[in-house]
Scaffold this active site. Structure first.
Site, PDB file in Angstrom:
ATOM      1  N   GLU A  62       0.818  -1.218   0.000  1.00 45.32           N
ATOM      2  CA  GLU A  62       0.000   0.000   0.000  1.00 45.32           C
ATOM      3  C   GLU A  62       0.848   1.264   0.000  1.00 45.32           C
ATOM      4  O   GLU A  62       1.934   1.287   0.585  1.00 45.32           O
ATOM      5  CB  GLU A  62      -0.877   0.010   1.262  1.00 45.32           C
ATOM      6  CG  GLU A  62      -1.852  -1.144   1.303  1.00 45.32           C
ATOM      7  CD  GLU A  62      -2.408  -1.425   2.696  1.00 45.32           C
ATOM      8  OE1 GLU A  62      -3.573  -1.825   2.789  1.00 45.32           O
ATOM      9  OE2 GLU A  62      -1.678  -1.245   3.681  1.00 45.32           O
ATOM     10  N   ASP A 233      -7.632  -4.953   8.594  1.00 46.95           N
ATOM     11  CA  ASP A 233      -7.252  -3.697   7.941  1.00 46.95           C
ATOM     12  C   ASP A 233      -7.118  -3.856   6.432  1.00 46.95           C
ATOM     13  O   ASP A 233      -6.363  -3.135   5.789  1.00 46.95           O
ATOM     14  CB  ASP A 233      -5.949  -3.154   8.555  1.00 46.95           C
ATOM     15  CG  ASP A 233      -4.784  -4.141   8.441  1.00 46.95           C
ATOM     16  OD1 ASP A 233      -5.005  -5.268   7.957  1.00 46.95           O
ATOM     17  OD2 ASP A 233      -3.659  -3.774   8.817  1.00 46.95           O
TER      18      ASP A 233
HETATM   19  N1  LIG Z   1      -4.596  -0.847  12.137  1.00 49.31           N
HETATM   20  C1  LIG Z   1      -3.339  -0.482  11.946  1.00 49.31           C
HETATM   21  O1  LIG Z   1      -3.015   0.700  11.945  1.00 49.31           O
HETATM   22  C2  LIG Z   1      -2.296  -1.543  11.806  1.00 49.31           C
HETATM   23  C3  LIG Z   1      -0.943  -1.193  11.818  1.00 49.31           C
HETATM   24  C4  LIG Z   1       0.012  -2.209  11.789  1.00 49.31           C
HETATM   25  C5  LIG Z   1      -0.383  -3.540  11.677  1.00 49.31           C
HETATM   26  N2  LIG Z   1      -1.721  -3.829  11.616  1.00 49.31           N
HETATM   27  C6  LIG Z   1      -2.183  -5.229  11.526  1.00 49.31           C
HETATM   28  O2  LIG Z   1      -1.990  -5.808  12.801  1.00 49.31           O
HETATM   29  C7  LIG Z   1      -1.876  -7.215  12.648  1.00 49.31           C
HETATM   30  C8  LIG Z   1      -0.727  -7.737  13.480  1.00 49.31           C
HETATM   31  O3  LIG Z   1       0.486  -7.263  12.942  1.00 49.31           O
HETATM   32  P1  LIG Z   1       1.865  -7.855  13.482  1.00 49.31           P
HETATM   33  O4  LIG Z   1       2.935  -7.077  12.805  1.00 49.31           O
HETATM   34  O5  LIG Z   1       1.839  -7.926  14.957  1.00 49.31           O
HETATM   35  O6  LIG Z   1       1.773  -9.348  12.875  1.00 49.31           O
HETATM   36  P2  LIG Z   1       2.533 -10.660  13.386  1.00 49.31           P
HETATM   37  O7  LIG Z   1       2.431 -11.631  12.245  1.00 49.31           O
HETATM   38  O8  LIG Z   1       3.869 -10.316  13.915  1.00 49.31           O
HETATM   39  O9  LIG Z   1       1.641 -11.173  14.622  1.00 49.31           O
HETATM   40  C9  LIG Z   1       0.321 -11.619  14.474  1.00 49.31           C
HETATM   41  C10 LIG Z   1       0.045 -12.650  15.571  1.00 49.31           C
HETATM   42  O10 LIG Z   1      -1.339 -13.019  15.490  1.00 49.31           O
HETATM   43  C11 LIG Z   1      -1.421 -14.392  15.840  1.00 49.31           C
HETATM   44  N3  LIG Z   1      -2.702 -14.905  15.383  1.00 49.31           N
HETATM   45  C12 LIG Z   1      -3.112 -15.190  14.115  1.00 49.31           C
HETATM   46  N4  LIG Z   1      -4.374 -15.661  14.116  1.00 49.31           N
HETATM   47  C13 LIG Z   1      -4.779 -15.670  15.420  1.00 49.31           C
HETATM   48  C14 LIG Z   1      -5.987 -16.051  16.069  1.00 49.31           C
HETATM   49  N5  LIG Z   1      -7.024 -16.528  15.380  1.00 49.31           N
HETATM   50  N6  LIG Z   1      -6.071 -15.920  17.409  1.00 49.31           N
HETATM   51  C15 LIG Z   1      -5.011 -15.450  18.140  1.00 49.31           C
HETATM   52  N7  LIG Z   1      -3.833 -15.076  17.556  1.00 49.31           N
HETATM   53  C16 LIG Z   1      -3.720 -15.191  16.225  1.00 49.31           C
HETATM   54  C17 LIG Z   1      -0.202 -15.020  15.155  1.00 49.31           C
HETATM   55  O11 LIG Z   1       0.133 -16.262  15.714  1.00 49.31           O
HETATM   56  C18 LIG Z   1       0.867 -13.937  15.414  1.00 49.31           C
HETATM   57  O12 LIG Z   1       1.602 -14.179  16.597  1.00 49.31           O
HETATM   58  C19 LIG Z   1      -1.733  -7.471  11.157  1.00 49.31           C
HETATM   59  O13 LIG Z   1      -2.970  -7.933  10.669  1.00 49.31           O
HETATM   60  C20 LIG Z   1      -1.409  -6.117  10.577  1.00 49.31           C
HETATM   61  O14 LIG Z   1      -1.833  -5.985   9.247  1.00 49.31           O
HETATM   62  C21 LIG Z   1      -2.670  -2.875  11.687  1.00 49.31           C
END
Ligand SMILES: NC(=O)c1ccc[n+]([C@@H]2O[C@H](COP(=O)([O-])OP(=O)(O)OC[C@H]3O[C@@H](n4cnc5c(N)ncnc54)[C@H](O)[C@@H]3O)[C@@H](O)[C@H]2O)c1
Length: 346
Positions: A62, A233
Site C-alpha cells: 500500500e 485492515d
Molecule cells: N490498524 C493499523 O493501523 C495496523 C498497523 C500495523 C499492523 N496492523 C495489523 O496488525 C496485525 C498484526 O500485525 P503484526 O505485525 O503484529 O503481525 P505478526 O504476524 O507479527 O503477529 C500476528 C500474531 O497473530 C497471531 N494470530 C493469528 N491468528 C490468530 C488467532 N485466530 N487468534 C489469536 N492469535 C492469532 C499469530 O500467531 C501472530 O503471533 C496485522 O494484521 C497487521 O496488518 C494494523
C-alpha cells in the site's frame, strides 16, 4: 545560498532504535500521541484519500499519501501474514516527507518500528476518549510484532497495568511476556480467546490472517467494554463477528478508507460511524455511559504516519540521529543535468 541541496536526512533502523531508546519508549509514545492529537484537531485542512492498495491472493502492498499544504508525506507499507514463517516481518514500511513549495524531500525514514509505535499511540489515544474511565486490565489477542507496543502505549496513556494475553501460537505469548517482564505489568497467559477476555475492560485484537476471521464472538463482549480492533485492515481481512459491530458504537479514522478495509466492510455502506477526529476536537461525545460497547475500528491512516514523521523530524535537531543521503541530483546550473553526468566521468 542554500547548502547541500542534494542531501536528504535519512533515519535508518539503527538510528530509529537509538532515538526511541534515548527518549524512552513510553515518553516517545506519549509525545507521538500528542502530535497525532494535534493533527487530528486540524483534520479538515489535510489532503485525504483512501490508501492505494495493490492486492495479491494473501497479501497487500500500500501507498499512503497526505499533505497539510506545507508538507507532503507518503508511506510504503506491506501486509504479508505468511512472511513470519519465512523469517520476515508481516508489516514493513518506509516513509518520506517533502516540502510542498518545491517538492524536495526533507526526510526519509525507516517506518517498520515507527509504524508499530504510531499504531499503538493511535490505539491508546482513541481509548483515552472511548474506554471506561480508570480501565486497568486489557486483553491482548495476537502477541506478534505489534503487541508489546500496544501494551506499553496503553500503560503510558491510560495506566493499564494488567494484561491478559492470548495467541494461537503459545511461543508468541511467551515472547511477549519475556519482553514486557519488569516493565510494570501483571501478566496472565491464556489458552483460549474466551478465557483471555474475562475481566478485561479493554480488548485489543491484533492478529494477522487475510480472511474473515472470528477472533471475537458476540457472547465474549460484555457491556461497557472498549474494543481496539487493529488486525482487520484489508478487504477480506476482519477479526470480529458482525453481531458485535451491530451493538457497538463504532469510531473510525477516515470512513472512505475504513469502509473498504475495516471491520465495517461487513456492514451496510451507510451504517452510522463516528469520525475519531470529531471526538478529539470535542465536537462529538465519545463514551456516553458505562454500559456502552465502544469499538475503535483501526485500519491506520496516512495522517498518523505524517504526525509520526513530524515528531521524529523535530527530535533530529537535538539528537542528530540521522545520516546524510545523497539522494537528489543537484547540477550547478539546474538545466545542465546531462553536463553534471559528463563531468562525473572526469
Ligand atoms: N490498524 C493499523 O493501523 C495496523 C498497523 C500495523 C499492523 N496492523 C495489523 O496488525 C496485525 C498484526 O500485525 P503484526 O505485525 O503484529 O503481525 P505478526 O504476524 O507479527 O503477529 C500476528 C500474531 O497473530 C497471531 N494470530 C493469528 N491468528 C490468530 C488467532 N485466530 N487468534 C489469536 N492469535 C492469532 C499469530 O500467531 C501472530 O503471533 C496485522 O494484521 C497487521 O496488518 C494494523
Amino acid at each position: 545560498m542554500i547548502p547541500n541541496l542534494n542531501i536528504v536526512p535519512f533515519v535508518s533502523v539503527d538510528h530509529m532504535m537509538k532515538l526511541v531508546l534515548t527518549i524512552g519508549v513510553e515518553r516517545f509514545l506519549i509525545e507521538l500521541a500528542g502530535y497525532i492529537e494535534d493533527d487530528f484537531r486540524r483534520w479538515e485542512l489535510f489532503d485525504k484519500t483512501p490508501r492505494v492498495a495493490s492486492h495479491s491472493a494473501e497479501d497487500v502492498i500500500e501507498l499512503m499519501p497526505t499533505s497539510d499544504g506545507e508538507v507532503y508525506g507518503f508511506k510504503y507499507v506491506n501486509g504479508h501474514p505468511k512472511n513470519m514463517r519465512e523469517g520476515r516481518q508481516t508489516v514493513t514500511a518506509f516513509d518520506m516527507l517533502a516540502d510542498v513549495h518545491n517538492g524536495y524531500p526533507v526526510l526519509l525514514s525507516e517506518m517498520t518500528i515507527l509504524t508499530a509505535l504510531r499504531t499503538a499511540a493511535m490505539s491508546a489515544l482513541a481509548a483515552k476518549h472511548l474506554a471506561p474511565a480508570g480501565s486497568r486490565c486489557m486483553a491482548l489477542i495476537g502477541n506478534g510484532a505489534q503487541a508489546e507496543f500496544q501494551a506499553l502505549a496503553f500503560k503510558a496513556l491510560l495506566g493499564v497495568d494488567r494484561l491478559r494475553l492470548y495467541d494461537i501460537d503459545r511461543s508468541a505469548t511467551e515472547k511477549c511476556i519475556r519482553n514486557l517482564a519488569g516493565l510494570g505489568f501483571d501478566m496472565v497467559a491464556c489458552t483460549t480467546a474466551q478465557e483471555v477476555v474475562e475481566g478485561a475492560e479493554i480488548i485489543t485484537t491484533v492478529t494477522a490472517d487475510k480472511q474473515y476471521a472470528t477472533i471475537l464472538t458476540d457472547n465474549m463482549v460484555g457491556a461497557g467494554v472498549h474494543i481496539n480492533a487493529v488486525g482487520g485492515d484489508c478487504p477480506g481481512k476482519t477479526e470480529l463477528h458482525r453481531d458485535i459491530l451491530l451493538r457497538s458504537d463504532i469510531f473510525v479514522e477516515y470512513p472512505p478508507q475504513t469502509r473498504i478495509e475495516g471491520e465495517i466492510q461487513q456492514l451496510a455502506p451507510d451504517h452510522q460511524v463516528t469520525e475519531l477526529w470529531q471526538v478529539i476536537t470535542g465536537a462529538v461525545k465519545g463514551r456516553r455511559d458505562a454500559g456502552q460497547v465502544t469499538l475503535f475500528d483501526s485500519v491506520g491512516f496516512a495522517i498518523e504516519d505524517f504526525s509520526a514523521l513530524r515528531y521524529v523530524r523535530d527530535q533530529l535537531i537535538s539528537t542528530g540521529l540521522c545520516q546524510e543521503l545523497d539522494m537528489l541530483a543537484d547540477p550547478d546550473e539546474p538545466r545542465d543535468l546531462f553536463g553534471m553526468l559528463l563531468r562525473a566521468a572526469q
